[in-house]
Scaffold this motif. Structure first.
Motif, mmCIF file in Angstrom:
data_model
loop_
_atom_site.group_PDB
_atom_site.id
_atom_site.type_symbol
_atom_site.label_atom_id
_atom_site.label_comp_id
_atom_site.label_asym_id
_atom_site.label_seq_id
_atom_site.Cartn_x
_atom_site.Cartn_y
_atom_site.Cartn_z
ATOM 1 N N MET A 1 0.842 -1.176 0.000
ATOM 2 C CA MET A 1 0.000 0.000 0.000
ATOM 3 C C MET A 1 0.894 1.249 0.000
ATOM 4 N N ARG A 2 0.550 2.198 -0.857
ATOM 5 C CA ARG A 2 1.304 3.448 -0.923
ATOM 6 C C ARG A 2 0.986 4.319 0.288
ATOM 7 N N LYS A 3 1.981 5.090 0.704
ATOM 8 C CA LYS A 3 1.747 6.065 1.777
ATOM 9 C C LYS A 3 0.727 7.072 1.287
ATOM 10 N N SER A 4 -0.185 7.473 2.160
ATOM 11 C CA SER A 4 -1.275 8.347 1.736
ATOM 12 C C SER A 4 -0.804 9.718 1.263
ATOM 13 N N VAL A 5 0.365 10.191 1.714
ATOM 14 C CA VAL A 5 0.822 11.513 1.283
ATOM 15 C C VAL A 5 1.150 11.541 -0.203
ATOM 16 N N HIS A 6 1.258 10.380 -0.808
ATOM 17 C CA HIS A 6 1.598 10.302 -2.228
ATOM 18 C C HIS A 6 0.383 10.023 -3.102
ATOM 19 N N THR A 7 -0.798 10.135 -2.540
ATOM 20 C CA THR A 7 -2.009 9.855 -3.305
ATOM 21 C C THR A 7 -2.713 11.148 -3.710
ATOM 22 N N ASP A 9 -5.828 11.587 -3.332
ATOM 23 C CA ASP A 9 -6.768 11.889 -2.249
ATOM 24 C C ASP A 9 -6.121 12.792 -1.201
ATOM 25 N N TYR A 10 -4.872 12.508 -0.850
ATOM 26 C CA TYR A 10 -4.191 13.336 0.149
ATOM 27 C C TYR A 10 -3.919 14.726 -0.414
ATOM 28 N N LYS A 11 -3.611 14.794 -1.710
ATOM 29 C CA LYS A 11 -3.417 16.095 -2.349
ATOM 30 C C LYS A 11 -4.707 16.913 -2.293
ATOM 31 N N THR A 12 -5.837 16.244 -2.417
ATOM 32 C CA THR A 12 -7.130 16.924 -2.302
ATOM 33 C C THR A 12 -7.296 17.489 -0.898
ATOM 34 N N LEU A 13 -6.948 16.707 0.112
ATOM 35 C CA LEU A 13 -7.004 17.179 1.501
ATOM 36 C C LEU A 13 -6.151 18.429 1.674
ATOM 37 N N LEU A 14 -4.932 18.394 1.166
ATOM 38 C CA LEU A 14 -4.025 19.526 1.315
ATOM 39 C C LEU A 14 -4.549 20.766 0.598
ATOM 40 N N GLU A 49 5.051 17.312 2.663
ATOM 41 C CA GLU A 49 6.338 16.791 3.136
ATOM 42 C C GLU A 49 6.202 16.197 4.532
ATOM 43 N N ARG A 50 5.173 16.602 5.238
ATOM 44 C CA ARG A 50 4.893 16.085 6.579
ATOM 45 C C ARG A 50 3.414 15.770 6.652
ATOM 46 N N ARG A 51 3.121 14.591 7.137
ATOM 47 C CA ARG A 51 1.746 14.128 7.195
ATOM 48 C C ARG A 51 1.045 14.633 8.457
ATOM 49 N N LEU A 52 -0.211 15.036 8.281
ATOM 50 C CA LEU A 52 -1.044 15.435 9.413
ATOM 51 C C LEU A 52 -1.885 14.249 9.861
ATOM 52 N N SER A 67 -15.338 24.531 11.182
ATOM 53 C CA SER A 67 -15.855 23.352 11.860
ATOM 54 C C SER A 67 -15.173 22.103 11.298
ATOM 55 N N PHE A 68 -14.623 21.294 12.186
ATOM 56 C CA PHE A 68 -13.988 20.047 11.761
ATOM 57 C C PHE A 68 -15.001 19.167 11.031
ATOM 58 N N LYS A 69 -16.212 19.150 11.553
ATOM 59 C CA LYS A 69 -17.269 18.344 10.950
ATOM 60 C C LYS A 69 -17.573 18.812 9.524
ATOM 61 N N SER A 70 -17.674 20.110 9.319
ATOM 62 C CA SER A 70 -17.968 20.614 7.974
ATOM 63 C C SER A 70 -16.765 20.417 7.047
ATOM 64 N N PHE A 71 -15.540 20.538 7.587
ATOM 65 C CA PHE A 71 -14.361 20.293 6.768
ATOM 66 C C PHE A 71 -14.340 18.833 6.319
ATOM 67 N N ALA A 72 -14.632 17.925 7.235
ATOM 68 C CA ALA A 72 -14.652 16.499 6.893
ATOM 69 C C ALA A 72 -15.728 16.215 5.843
ATOM 70 N N ARG A 73 -16.858 16.869 5.971
ATOM 71 C CA ARG A 73 -17.942 16.704 4.994
ATOM 72 C C ARG A 73 -17.493 17.204 3.620
ATOM 73 N N ASP A 74 -16.844 18.365 3.590
ATOM 74 C CA ASP A 74 -16.337 18.912 2.327
ATOM 75 C C ASP A 74 -15.287 18.000 1.713
ATOM 76 N N LEU A 75 -14.421 17.463 2.541
ATOM 77 C CA LEU A 75 -13.403 16.535 2.060
ATOM 78 C C LEU A 75 -14.063 15.289 1.476
ATOM 79 N N ASP A 76 -15.047 14.762 2.168
ATOM 80 C CA ASP A 76 -15.741 13.570 1.686
ATOM 81 C C ASP A 76 -16.389 13.828 0.322
#
Length: 83
Positions: A1-7, A9-14, A49-52, A67-76
């Motif tokens: 499995m690839r590290k998530s920072v290289h996906t 999906d993780y780029k979308t989060l950032l 370069e550093r994972r959260l 709001s963490f909840k709204s951020f998670a919803r937007d990410l989803d």
């Protein structure tokens, strides 16, 4: 499995994190101060370069007044649109 920072999906989060910071009108140096970190730390996180972990992500949201909840919803939603 690839590290998530290289996906895409993780780029979308950032990208969502950067967008949230910019919408809040907060510079990296300001966010660093709010988090008790350095500007370099914030930059490395935003550039993948550093994972959260989920607790740090929540801290970022709180520091930005998002709001963490709204951020998670937007990410989803953003990740679902990519698929």
């Amino acid at each position: 499995m690839r590290k998530s920072v290289h996906t895409n999906d993780y780029k979308t989060l950032l990208q969502l994190l950067r967008d949230a910071r910019e919408r809040a009108g907060v510079k990296q140096t300001d966010l660093a101060e709010l988090l008790g970190a350095t500007q370099s730390h914030v930059s490395k996180c935003e550039n993948g370069e550093r994972r959260l972990d989920v607790v740090e992500l929540r801290d970022w949201c709180m520091a930005l007044g998002v709001s963490f909840k709204s951020f998670a919803r937007d990410l989803d939603r953003a990740l679902a649109q990519r698929r």
